[in-house]
Design a protein around this motif. Structure first.
Motif, PDB file in Angstrom:
ATOM      1  N   ARG A   3      20.580  16.641  73.448  1.00  0.00           N
ATOM      2  CA  ARG A   3      20.829  16.767  72.019  1.00  0.00           C
ATOM      3  C   ARG A   3      19.859  17.770  71.455  1.00  0.00           C
ATOM      4  NH1 ARG A   3      24.119  12.402  70.604  1.00  0.00           N
ATOM      5  NH2 ARG A   3      23.687  12.426  68.393  1.00  0.00           N
ATOM      6  N   GLN A   4      20.198  18.257  70.289  1.00  0.00           N
ATOM      7  CA  GLN A   4      19.372  19.297  69.695  1.00  0.00           C
ATOM      8  C   GLN A   4      19.080  18.912  68.244  1.00  0.00           C
ATOM      9  OE1 GLN A   4      20.938  23.068  70.946  1.00  0.00           O
ATOM     10  NE2 GLN A   4      19.889  24.132  69.274  1.00  0.00           N
ATOM     11  N   LEU A  17      19.284  16.788  61.462  1.00  0.00           N
ATOM     12  CA  LEU A  17      20.275  16.175  62.348  1.00  0.00           C
ATOM     13  C   LEU A  17      19.850  16.317  63.796  1.00  0.00           C
ATOM     14  CD1 LEU A  17      23.371  17.744  60.601  1.00  0.00           C
ATOM     15  CD2 LEU A  17      22.923  15.288  60.710  1.00  0.00           C
ATOM     16  N   ASP A  18      20.377  15.421  64.581  1.00  0.00           N
ATOM     17  CA  ASP A  18      20.123  15.414  66.000  1.00  0.00           C
ATOM     18  C   ASP A  18      21.499  15.411  66.661  1.00  0.00           C
ATOM     19  OD1 ASP A  18      18.502  15.261  68.200  1.00  0.00           O
ATOM     20  OD2 ASP A  18      18.595  13.053  68.285  1.00  0.00           O
ATOM     21  N   LEU A  19      21.881  16.541  67.246  1.00  0.00           N
ATOM     22  CA  LEU A  19      23.287  16.709  67.604  1.00  0.00           C
ATOM     23  C   LEU A  19      23.497  17.161  69.039  1.00  0.00           C
ATOM     24  CD1 LEU A  19      24.470  18.847  64.558  1.00  0.00           C
ATOM     25  CD2 LEU A  19      25.000  16.432  64.950  1.00  0.00           C
ATOM     26  N   ALA A  20      24.641  16.749  69.608  1.00  0.00           N
ATOM     27  CA  ALA A  20      25.075  17.363  70.864  1.00  0.00           C
ATOM     28  C   ALA A  20      25.430  18.817  70.546  1.00  0.00           C
ATOM     29  CB  ALA A  20      26.278  16.618  71.417  1.00  0.00           C
ATOM     30  N   PRO A  21      24.976  19.744  71.370  1.00  0.00           N
ATOM     31  CA  PRO A  21      25.106  21.165  71.012  1.00  0.00           C
ATOM     32  C   PRO A  21      26.544  21.677  70.972  1.00  0.00           C
ATOM     33  CG  PRO A  21      24.065  20.894  73.184  1.00  0.00           C
ATOM     34  CD  PRO A  21      24.180  19.535  72.599  1.00  0.00           C
ATOM     35  N   LEU A  63      35.548  26.682  64.410  1.00  0.00           N
ATOM     36  CA  LEU A  63      35.186  27.646  65.455  1.00  0.00           C
ATOM     37  C   LEU A  63      33.680  27.882  65.529  1.00  0.00           C
ATOM     38  CD1 LEU A  63      37.909  30.443  65.173  1.00  0.00           C
ATOM     39  CD2 LEU A  63      37.833  28.466  66.696  1.00  0.00           C
ATOM     40  N   VAL A  64      32.936  27.315  64.588  1.00  0.00           N
ATOM     41  CA  VAL A  64      31.492  27.533  64.553  1.00  0.00           C
ATOM     42  C   VAL A  64      30.813  26.285  65.115  1.00  0.00           C
ATOM     43  CG1 VAL A  64      29.514  27.912  63.022  1.00  0.00           C
ATOM     44  CG2 VAL A  64      31.733  28.964  62.500  1.00  0.00           C
ATOM     45  N   LEU A  65      29.885  26.471  66.030  1.00  0.00           N
ATOM     46  CA  LEU A  65      29.110  25.324  66.490  1.00  0.00           C
ATOM     47  C   LEU A  65      28.108  24.960  65.398  1.00  0.00           C
ATOM     48  CD1 LEU A  65      28.386  26.273  70.209  1.00  0.00           C
ATOM     49  CD2 LEU A  65      30.118  24.702  69.301  1.00  0.00           C
ATOM     50  N   ALA A  66      27.914  23.682  65.208  1.00  0.00           N
ATOM     51  CA  ALA A  66      26.987  23.263  64.157  1.00  0.00           C
ATOM     52  C   ALA A  66      25.612  23.891  64.379  1.00  0.00           C
ATOM     53  CB  ALA A  66      26.893  21.741  64.135  1.00  0.00           C
ATOM     54  N   VAL A  67      25.190  23.959  65.645  1.00  0.00           N
ATOM     55  CA  VAL A  67      23.842  24.482  65.915  1.00  0.00           C
ATOM     56  C   VAL A  67      23.713  25.965  65.546  1.00  0.00           C
ATOM     57  CG1 VAL A  67      23.277  22.773  67.683  1.00  0.00           C
ATOM     58  CG2 VAL A  67      24.430  24.897  68.347  1.00  0.00           C
ATOM     59  N   GLN A  68      24.847  26.663  65.490  1.00  0.00           N
ATOM     60  CA  GLN A  68      24.794  28.081  65.096  1.00  0.00           C
ATOM     61  C   GLN A  68      24.605  28.240  63.599  1.00  0.00           C
ATOM     62  OE1 GLN A  68      28.738  29.085  66.498  1.00  0.00           O
ATOM     63  NE2 GLN A  68      27.900  30.255  68.229  1.00  0.00           N
ATOM     64  N   GLY A  70      22.582  26.536  61.680  1.00  0.00           N
ATOM     65  CA  GLY A  70      21.232  26.241  61.203  1.00  0.00           C
ATOM     66  C   GLY A  70      20.621  27.474  60.547  1.00  0.00           C
ATOM     67  N   GLY A  71      19.877  27.239  59.481  1.00  0.00           N
ATOM     68  CA  GLY A  71      19.206  28.362  58.823  1.00  0.00           C
ATOM     69  C   GLY A  71      20.095  29.154  57.887  1.00  0.00           C
ATOM     70  N   GLN A  72      21.390  28.823  57.838  1.00  0.00           N
ATOM     71  CA  GLN A  72      22.263  29.531  56.897  1.00  0.00           C
ATOM     72  C   GLN A  72      22.657  28.595  55.766  1.00  0.00           C
ATOM     73  OE1 GLN A  72      25.219  32.246  58.846  1.00  0.00           O
ATOM     74  NE2 GLN A  72      24.634  31.088  60.648  1.00  0.00           N
ATOM     75  N   GLU A  73      23.034  29.213  54.671  1.00  0.00           N
ATOM     76  CA  GLU A  73      23.463  28.435  53.509  1.00  0.00           C
ATOM     77  C   GLU A  73      24.948  28.099  53.683  1.00  0.00           C
ATOM     78  OE1 GLU A  73      23.295  26.409  50.319  1.00  0.00           O
ATOM     79  OE2 GLU A  73      21.458  27.528  50.826  1.00  0.00           O
ATOM     80  N   ILE A  74      25.249  26.815  53.821  1.00  0.00           N
ATOM     81  CA  ILE A  74      26.640  26.400  54.018  1.00  0.00           C
ATOM     82  C   ILE A  74      27.194  25.869  52.691  1.00  0.00           C
ATOM     83  CG2 ILE A  74      28.175  24.820  55.265  1.00  0.00           C
ATOM     84  CD1 ILE A  74      25.768  24.625  57.360  1.00  0.00           C
ATOM     85  N   THR A  75      28.340  26.379  52.284  1.00  0.00           N
ATOM     86  CA  THR A  75      28.986  25.851  51.079  1.00  0.00           C
ATOM     87  C   THR A  75      30.316  25.235  51.455  1.00  0.00           C
ATOM     88  OG1 THR A  75      28.019  27.688  49.853  1.00  0.00           O
ATOM     89  CG2 THR A  75      29.707  26.399  48.720  1.00  0.00           C
TER      90      THR A  75
END
Ligand code: FES
Ligand code: FES
Lengths: 157, 753
Positions: A3-4, A17-21, A63-68, A70-75
């Motif tokens: 997990r990541q 969050l603690d997520l499977a990648p 199509l986007v992995l949650a881990v990708q 990170g660090g971006q502003e999600i709306t």
């Protein structure tokens, strides 16, 4: 399973969050954060129902992995109206112009078009069609959605 | 009845705010404590005998709560509309009939686990040769998809009127053609989804996107032997149905999962499963023949429809009954013989889809009329006008009805909307074509005779605080029925919209309303609601009359008051009257039940015109729709924004049907399993100019004069586009959809370049 840990910034709020990648941003938004306004229509990048904004640009969250993300502003759609419940002018226009039928495509379409209006406040019909091309709608025939965008564009000086 | 408060106004949909903000809870958005996830194992083979199902590996996986095969099921394991012959799970020893047949199911603690456990179920099959075309299935000696259906015939509908032999004898010109129409997928954006759980008292709750909560309860009862008194089915807002959710979809499977796993279960199909699973628009082969005099008067029509019914009966008999009836359209035809046959195959299933069999018929009819016009060297519009039904005529159809005929008015409007025909620039490779077509859509007015299941109830309750609840068992599919009903109740009570709450699609709280199809809701539920509100109005007026010491007949309900017209002093707040009624023990909940008189009219008819200007580039095969115009007789427009939304949406589905969409199967396997292969119109595909207009010739028995309009635009628009393309190229179109490659082939064949 490995997990990541990561922090997702969604609608201005940070979530540790603690997520499977391998999990998609869509599943994490819906299942971990309870933001079910983002819809799953195909899980394959074909329908646009899962559209969210990443640093202001529309993407298919399936199509986007949650881990990708990170660090971006999600709306997501939940972050579009102001905190006091005031709708975004485009949401108002959707209601007024009959651009909503079953509503399943609506959150995604609203986000794609908000991104358009931010970049191009007075879009042509062709530009609206282009911006909407990735958001399938089976109910409306798109006409009243385009009308709604135009009405917002016309009223913005 | 006072009009004009909210009827006919563009009041916003009551459900729109929730939808634009993402707050509306669709079935897949529901989260229940302790919720598990279900997964169905579908047969990968269209026809195979299930030899053995080995669940051991799946059962031993941690987190797997239950693995289910036919052995575990209580009850008959059979369900289905029309004929209950569809297995919930195909048992060992039996054959699968298409790739949407289920053989096993799992319930696990997460979606991912459910997927993995489903994949771990090992099924051994004996592969058998599938029947993949109706023609093949009709051959003598063909294996029978259902042993009791000789010749693989699912249904046969026939209609005779006059004498066609005589009709053709007296005809001076006869044209005939065979048309092929494709399998169209509803492509609703929300896949089949739902949750189910059993509560402590043993009641099973199924909460799911569906079009008919009563039909679903019936199927659960049939298949799983659960008493009806313990089945609660609640519909959620539907993310598009178009007929594809009319029959029970996943709800029986979901119910079995919840009962056997004894936990709340969520089941959501993925897109590929959804495309494989639900019934679609019947692919058809239609041979049609028309005979006419030199002056263009039609003397005879003969039609023969062979449709691929897929593996199960479902709606096929009803749908094909309409195909057969719709071959005549809005025209006077003295001699008719039409038949439509549904044939079982191992292809994808066929059933209800907006238009319900009429779109196929409209393609054949309107395309053949253009061919007849060419044979007569007559203007196609003139030919149609010569044969229009005239005021006072009954339609040439087994579906009797008596709606005012408005074809001349529609013609006037559509010609006006269309304007002058554009011309292509000189030396361009573009060819311009134009067409105007007509249709006579039908809508159920409460008495589909085949099944007698069409009575419609609605209940209305006035609360002691003056707010109002409407309980209507129909389903909001996005068509706006919730809003229309709220408008009607508001109008009847003289209240603002926000005092009305509409509760829909629930077999427990709402009187039986049957299914949401055949554009029947506004009409049926509306009339039922008017009956209920009528009685409540009377109760309120009588009570207010006593309070004011005025005769009830002199009072009106308006502006949230009960008033004596013109005397402001003589008025009581609506809420005050409601409170007094409640205090004095008046009945404030009424049920209305609407069923039209037997043998009088069974269907409502309306009329529609569509027109198109297209430019076809003979160098590239590209089709540009320069202008599309739709004019529909709506009876009365209850809510313009929503009514036009139905027209636009229907027309674009029609465009997809004519030019893009075909759910192809090869050997019973889908070749278009996702939106990447099954392409539906996007915002880039819509016409450059799109005008829609409603004309109003009030329908005497419709609520406020309204007609059912949900399906009209689809029927008429497809042939209009096809005929415009044919006009541009001077070719005949007989197979749909027609895409770029077909245009280029036609160009080569005709040596147009
Ligand atoms: S769900 Fe992501 S594009 Fe369809
Ligand atoms: S409103 Fe139903 S898909 Fe767009």
């Amino acid at each position: 399973m490995t997990r990541q840990s990561l922090v997702l910034t969604v609608n201005g709020k940070n979530h540790a969050l603690d997520l499977a990648p391998h999990r998609s941003l869509l599943d994490v938004l819906r299942d971990e954060l309870g933001l079910t306004g983002t819809k799953k229509g195909c899980d394959a990048g074909d329908c646009g129902a899962c559209t969210v904004l990443l640093d202001g640009a529309p993407v298919n969250a399936c199509l986007v992995l949650a881990v990708q993300a990170g660090g971006q502003e999600i709306t997501t759609i939940e972050g579009v109206s102001s905190s006091d419940g005031q709708l975004h002018p485009l949401q108002e226009a959707f209601i007024e112009h009959g651009a909503v039928q079953c509503g399943f495509c609506t959150p995604g379409a609203v986000l794609s078009l908000i991104a358009l209006l931010r970049e191009t406040p007075r879009p042509t019909r062709a530009e609206i069609q282009e911006a909407l091309a990735g958001n399938l709608c089976r109910c409306t025939g798109y006409v009243q959605i385009i009308d709604a965008v135009k009405s917002v564009a016309d009223s913005s000086k | 009845m006072t009009h004009g408060n909210v009827i006919g106004k563009g009041v916003p949909r009551v459900d729109a705010r929730g939808k634009v903000t993402g707050q509306t809870k669709y079935a897949a958005d529901i989260r229940l404590p302790g919720m598990h996830y279900g997964k169905i194992v579908f047969s990968p083979h269209p026809r195979a005998r299930v030899l053995e199902i080995d669940c051991r590996a799946a059962e031993s996986m941690p987190g797997v709560r239950k693995v289910i095969t036919a052995r575990n099921l209580p009850g008959s394991n059979r369900y289905g509309y029309d004929v209950a012959h569809r297995p919930v799970l195909v048992p060992e020893g039996e054959e699968t009939r298409y790739i949407g047949d289920a053989v096993a199911m799992v319930v696990a603690s997460s979606e991912e686990l459910a997927d993995r456990a489903a994949a771990a179920i090992a099924v051994r099959y004996e592969l058998l040769a599938p029947l993949t075309s109706p023609r093949q299935a009709m051959e003598p000696g063909a294996y029978l998809v259902h042993a009791e259906a000789a010749g693989n015939r699912c249904c046969l509908r026939e209609f005779v009127h006059g004498d066609v032999a005589v009709g053709f004898q007296t005809s001076e010109v006869v044209v005939e053609q065979t048309y092929f129409t494709p399998r169209q997928e509803q492509a609703f954006l929300e896949p089949e989804s739902g949750v189910a759980y059993q509560d402590d008292s043993g009641v099973l709750h199924v909460i799911s996107c569906l079009q008919d909560p009563y039909g679903v309860a019936e199927d659960i009862h049939l298949a799983l032997a659960i008493p009806k008194s313990r089945i609660h089915v609640k519909g959620t807002p539907v993310g598009g149905g178009f007929g594809g959710k009319l029959n029970t979809t996943i709800q029986v499977h979901l119910a079995a999962m919840a009962c056997l796993a004894e936990v709340p279960v969520m089941l959501v199909l993925d897109r590929e499963e959804s495309f494989a699973f639900h019934p679609k628009r019947h692919p058809t082969e239609i041979r049609l023949k028309l005979g006419a005099g030199r002056d263009g008067t039609i003397h005879a029509l003969e039609g023969d429809v062979i449709a691929d019914a897929g593996p199960y009966s479902g709606r096929s008999p009803e749908v094909l009954g309409l195909t057969m009836s719709a071959l005549m359209g809005p025209y006077r035809i003295p001699n008719v013989l039409t038949r439509a046959e549904g044939i079982y195959t191992n292809n994808l299933d066929s059933g209800a889809f907006r238009g319900f069999g009429a779109p196929q018929a409209a393609i054949a009819r309107e395309c053949l009329l253009d061919k007849l016009a060419r044979a007569l060297a007559m203007d196609p519009l003139e030919l149609r006008r010569r044969n229009f039904l005239r005021p006072g005529d009954r339609p040439t159809s087994p579906m009797l009805g008596d709606s005012p005929v408005s074809l001349e008015l529609l013609t006037e409007r559509i010609v006006e909307k269309l304007g002058p025909k554009p011309s292509a620039p000189k030396n361009s490779t573009k060819r311009i074509g134009r067409s105007i077509c007509f249709d006579m859509p039908v809508f159920d007015v409460g008495a589909i005779p085949v099944l007698g299941k069409s009575g419609v109830g609605a209940a209305v309750e006035v609360h002691s605080d003056g707010s109002v609840s409407v309980y209507a068992g129909g389903t909001e599919l996005g068509q706006g029925v919730t809003t229309v009903l709220a408008q009607m109740a508001a109008e009847q009570f003289g209240l603002p919209m926000d005092r009305i709450r509409v509760e829909m699609s629930d077999n427990w709280t709402c009187p039986r309303a049957g299914r949401t199809s055949a554009s029947r809701l506004t009409f049926g539920l509306g009339n039922a609601l008017l009956l209920a509100t009528g009685r409540l109005r009377q109760t309120l007026l009588v009570r207010a009359g006593k309070m004011l010491e005025i005769a009830a007949e002199d009072l009106v309900l308006e502006g949230s008051e009960v008033r004596l017209v013109g005397v402001p002093a003589k008025a009581l707040a609506f809420a005050e009257v409601a409170w007094m009624c409640s205090d004095r023990g008046d009945n404030l909940r009424e049920e209305g039940w609407f069923r039209s008189a037997e043998d009088r009219y069974m269907y409502g008819h309306t009329f529609m015109a569509a027109a198109a200007d297209v430019a076809v580039d003979i160098a590239t095969g590209e089709i540009e729709i320069l202008k599309l115009a739709n004019v529909l007789d709506m009876g009365r427009v209850l809510n313009p924004a929503m009514a036009f939304g139905q027209l636009y949406g229907g027309a674009i589905q029609a465009l997809g049907y004519g030019l893009m969409e075909n759910m192809v199967t090869v050997d019973g396997q889908s070749k278009t399993p996702s939106f990447a292969e099954y392409v539906i119109p996007s915002a880039l595909d819509i016409p450059e100019e799109f005008v829609a207009e409603g004309v109003e010739t009030p329908y005497p028995t419709g609520p406020f004069g309204a007609k059912g309009i949900g399906e009209a635009a689809l029927n008429c628009t497809t042939p209009t586009l096809l005929n415009a393309i044919a006009d541009a190229l001077g070719v005949e179109i007989t197979a749909v959809p027609i895409g770029q490659e077909h245009i280029l082939a036609a160009v080569r064949n005709q040596k147009l370049m």
